[in-house]
Design an enzyme around this catalytic site. Sequence first.
Site, PDB file in Angstrom:
ATOM      1  N   ASP A 201       0.935  -1.326  -0.143  1.00 38.25           N
ATOM      2  CA  ASP A 201      -0.118   0.030   0.126  1.00 38.25           C
ATOM      3  C   ASP A 201       0.970   1.045   0.035  1.00 38.25           C
ATOM      4  OD1 ASP A 201      -2.400   1.711   0.237  1.00 38.25           O
ATOM      5  OD2 ASP A 201      -2.005   1.517   2.255  1.00 38.25           O
ATOM      6  N   ILE A 202       0.566   2.376  -0.512  1.00 36.90           N
ATOM      7  CA  ILE A 202       1.255   3.640  -0.533  1.00 36.90           C
ATOM      8  C   ILE A 202       1.274   4.371   0.912  1.00 36.90           C
ATOM      9  CG2 ILE A 202       1.380   5.920  -1.528  1.00 36.90           C
ATOM     10  CD1 ILE A 202       0.554   4.851  -4.158  1.00 36.90           C
ATOM     11  N   ASP A 203       0.047   4.802   1.161  1.00 43.51           N
ATOM     12  CA  ASP A 203      -0.270   5.749   2.444  1.00 43.51           C
ATOM     13  C   ASP A 203      -0.053   5.015   3.652  1.00 43.51           C
ATOM     14  OD1 ASP A 203      -0.648   8.372   1.102  1.00 43.51           O
ATOM     15  OD2 ASP A 203      -2.162   7.274   0.399  1.00 43.51           O
TER      16      ASP A 203
ATOM     17  N   THR B  35      -3.460   0.457  -3.938  1.00 41.59           N
ATOM     18  CA  THR B  35      -3.535   1.816  -3.461  1.00 41.59           C
ATOM     19  C   THR B  35      -5.090   2.072  -3.714  1.00 41.59           C
ATOM     20  OG1 THR B  35      -2.890   4.160  -3.452  1.00 41.59           O
ATOM     21  CG2 THR B  35      -2.877   2.994  -5.449  1.00 41.59           C
TER      22      THR B  35
END
Length: 172
Positions: free
Chosen positions: A10-12, A44
Amino acid sequence: MSKIKLIAIDIDGTLVNSKKEITPAVKEAVLAARERGIQIVICTGRPLSGAQCYLDELGLNCQDNEYVVSFNGAVVESTNGQVIFKQGLKYEDYIDLEAIARKLNLHFHSVSLDRIYTANRDLGHYTIYNSRVVKLEVSYRTQEEMRHIPIIKCMYIDDPDYLDSKITSPLF
């Protein structure tokens, strides 16, 4: 134990820190995994455009054999933009969701592969912020104009406390 073949990230809050930066330790770990032949897939809620700067930094962008799962799983595409899978929303779903936004006085927007749309002329600052993060422009469209726009994702987007107060309202 079998060999790891793929890592989905995942990014965040996972790939990037609170400053939206990939830390040196994370970058080193991702690059080391790639050197060992492990496929790295970014997963994401953002569209591809909102992941590209991180794909660039990791050397994954604009490639046929590197992939992104975007829009919370609604789209799977190569990092060069070739869509492999797409599950959008029906127009009727959009109408229902937008009606809830009007009834609860919430900012609401829908997202296609390349643009954010809102039927509210009073743009909320979270819509503008989201537009900057995901690098998509915002356009105003009436409900009727949305009929033929392929919608991938819709969001109620406001201050978290305000959203919480509305979600707990009698409508829900």
